[in-house]
Design a protein around this motif. Structure first.
Motif, PDB file in Angstrom:
ATOM      1  N   ALA A  45       0.822  -1.228   0.000  1.00 30.00           N
ATOM      2  CA  ALA A  45       0.000   0.000   0.000  1.00 30.00           C
ATOM      3  C   ALA A  45       0.848   1.267   0.000  1.00 30.00           C
ATOM      4  O   ALA A  45       0.519   2.241   0.679  1.00 30.00           O
ATOM      5  N   ALA A  46       1.909   1.278  -0.797  1.00 29.84           N
ATOM      6  CA  ALA A  46       2.656   2.518  -1.006  1.00 29.84           C
ATOM      7  C   ALA A  46       1.742   3.533  -1.685  1.00 29.84           C
ATOM      8  O   ALA A  46       0.811   3.162  -2.417  1.00 29.84           O
ATOM      9  N   ASP A  53     -15.291  -1.836   2.583  1.00 32.72           N
ATOM     10  CA  ASP A  53     -14.321  -1.892   3.678  1.00 32.72           C
ATOM     11  C   ASP A  53     -12.911  -1.572   3.182  1.00 32.72           C
ATOM     12  O   ASP A  53     -12.171  -0.824   3.834  1.00 32.72           O
ATOM     13  N   ALA A  54     -12.552  -2.133   2.035  1.00 31.02           N
ATOM     14  CA  ALA A  54     -11.228  -1.863   1.470  1.00 31.02           C
ATOM     15  C   ALA A  54     -11.108  -0.406   1.060  1.00 31.02           C
ATOM     16  O   ALA A  54     -10.067   0.236   1.289  1.00 31.02           O
ATOM     17  N   PHE A  55     -12.163   0.141   0.479  1.00 29.89           N
ATOM     18  CA  PHE A  55     -12.107   1.529   0.018  1.00 29.89           C
ATOM     19  C   PHE A  55     -12.076   2.492   1.203  1.00 29.89           C
ATOM     20  O   PHE A  55     -11.378   3.511   1.167  1.00 29.89           O
ATOM     21  N   ARG A  56     -12.814   2.163   2.259  1.00 29.95           N
ATOM     22  CA  ARG A  56     -12.805   3.015   3.456  1.00 29.95           C
ATOM     23  C   ARG A  56     -11.421   3.009   4.108  1.00 29.95           C
ATOM     24  O   ARG A  56     -10.901   4.066   4.492  1.00 29.95           O
ATOM     25  N   ALA A  57     -10.808   1.836   4.218  1.00 28.83           N
ATOM     26  CA  ALA A  57      -9.465   1.748   4.811  1.00 28.83           C
ATOM     27  C   ALA A  57      -8.445   2.503   3.967  1.00 28.83           C
ATOM     28  O   ALA A  57      -7.584   3.216   4.498  1.00 28.83           O
ATOM     29  N   ARG A 103      -1.428   0.884   6.663  1.00 34.57           N
ATOM     30  CA  ARG A 103      -1.089   0.148   5.446  1.00 34.57           C
ATOM     31  C   ARG A 103      -1.421  -1.333   5.592  1.00 34.57           C
ATOM     32  O   ARG A 103      -1.910  -1.964   4.649  1.00 34.57           O
ATOM     33  N   ARG A 104      -1.157  -1.894   6.774  1.00 33.79           N
ATOM     34  CA  ARG A 104      -1.508  -3.309   6.997  1.00 33.79           C
ATOM     35  C   ARG A 104      -3.012  -3.511   6.880  1.00 33.79           C
ATOM     36  O   ARG A 104      -3.476  -4.528   6.337  1.00 33.79           O
ATOM     37  N   SER A 105      -3.796  -2.553   7.373  1.00 34.88           N
ATOM     38  CA  SER A 105      -5.249  -2.652   7.285  1.00 34.88           C
ATOM     39  C   SER A 105      -5.707  -2.645   5.827  1.00 34.88           C
ATOM     40  O   SER A 105      -6.571  -3.441   5.431  1.00 34.88           O
ATOM     41  N   VAL A 106      -5.129  -1.760   5.020  1.00 39.78           N
ATOM     42  CA  VAL A 106      -5.491  -1.693   3.600  1.00 39.78           C
ATOM     43  C   VAL A 106      -5.132  -2.994   2.890  1.00 39.78           C
ATOM     44  O   VAL A 106      -5.935  -3.559   2.132  1.00 39.78           O
ATOM     45  N   VAL A 107      -3.922  -3.481   3.118  1.00 41.46           N
ATOM     46  CA  VAL A 107      -3.483  -4.723   2.474  1.00 41.46           C
ATOM     47  C   VAL A 107      -4.406  -5.873   2.846  1.00 41.46           C
ATOM     48  O   VAL A 107      -4.802  -6.681   1.990  1.00 41.46           O
ATOM     49  N   ARG A 108      -4.775  -5.955   4.113  1.00 39.70           N
ATOM     50  CA  ARG A 108      -5.659  -7.039   4.568  1.00 39.70           C
ATOM     51  C   ARG A 108      -7.012  -6.968   3.858  1.00 39.70           C
ATOM     52  O   ARG A 108      -7.534  -7.992   3.388  1.00 39.70           O
TER      53      ARG A 108
END
Length: 266
Positions: A33-34, A72-76, A115-120
């Motif tokens: 998630a760079a 969820d992914a878009f919000r993160a 970034r970990r949240s987005v990747v997950r």
């Protein structure tokens, strides 16, 4: 390699949009998630949602199947983007400000977790799921080179929504909604152009929409940064450096608001 023909049915357009989304997803995961990879993924996601709206049997807006699956992914990713935007703006301020440096450092310490949240969240969404969701609500076009039957009605509806948002109160929420409508309309027009070309008037509207989107983006980015500075000011209420930073960003925000208030979409 043979040159692709200018007109393609929406099966081809769908394949292209999903392939772009899949590639953007892979880059986001590979880079953890760079910022550039996440920016590309968010654009590809918005294009996918615009495609879904053009193909849909009925308009579900933000509650469409793909939008619900991706929310969820878009919000993160949105939370992470806002933090990255604030860091970039604070670190670009001249002259350098000690308070800006301190806030930026604190925000940077939050990046790994975000970034970990987005990747997950992004890892949990797969292209085959989205293809199935898009196909389920698809109305086939009447001919290979034609847009879907309801596409122009969808665009007209989106244009009316944009005009309504543009006539709003001028609050930050209203400006943000206007920017979202511009993005959606712009991507819809680009997808129609990928399919069967656009009338001259619609072609001329694209750079206007892109420019307006960028202007509203500057306002949103400044507001996002200003919010984070305001929180720091409340925690450091006796610090002149924090107050000076807040005043500097507030002046910038107000200047952008005055500039946009003199402009309309033509």
């Amino acid at each position: 390699m043979a040159k692709a023909k200018k007109e393609a049915d929406f099966a081809v357009v769908t394949d292209r949009v999903l392939a772009d989304w899949r590639a953007a997803r892979r880059r986001l995961l590979d880079t953890r998630a760079a910022a550039p990879a996440m920016h590309d993924w968010r654009i590809c996601t918005r294009r996918l949602l615009a495609l879904e709206a053009l193909l849909a049997r009925r308009s579900d807006g933000d509650h469409s199947p793909c939008a619900m699956r991706l929310q969820d992914a878009f919000r993160a990713s949105g939370k992470l983007r806002d933090t990255q935007v604030a860091i970039r703006m604070l670190e670009s301020l001249r002259p350098r400000n000690t308070a800006a440096t301190r806030i930026s450092r604190r925000l940077r310490r939050k990046l790994p977790r975000s970034r970990r949240s987005v990747v997950r969240e992004v890892r949990g969404v797969h292209t085959r799921e989205l293809r199935s969701l898009v196909a389920k609500g698809n109305i086939p076009p009447k001919s290979a080179g034609a847009p879907p039957p309801a596409a122009w009605r969808r665009i007209a509806s989106e244009l009316r929504a944009l005009m309504s948002a543009s006539a709003g109160s001028g609050s930050q929420d209203a400006l943000h909604q206007q920017r979202l409508r511009i993005k959606r309309l712009r991507y819809m027009l680009e997808l129609i152009g990928d399919n069967a070309g656009l009338p001259a008037g619609a072609q001329q509207a694209l750079p206007v929409l892109a420019r307006r989107q960028a202007e509203l983006g500057d306002i949103t980015d400044t507001h996002v940064t200003l919010e984070r500075v305001a929180r720091a000011v409340r925690k450091n209420s006796r610090s002149e450096e924090y107050d000076a930073l807040h005043r500097q960003l507030l002046r910038r925000y107000q200047q952008l608001l005055r500039r946009q208030s003199r402009r309309t979409i033509a």
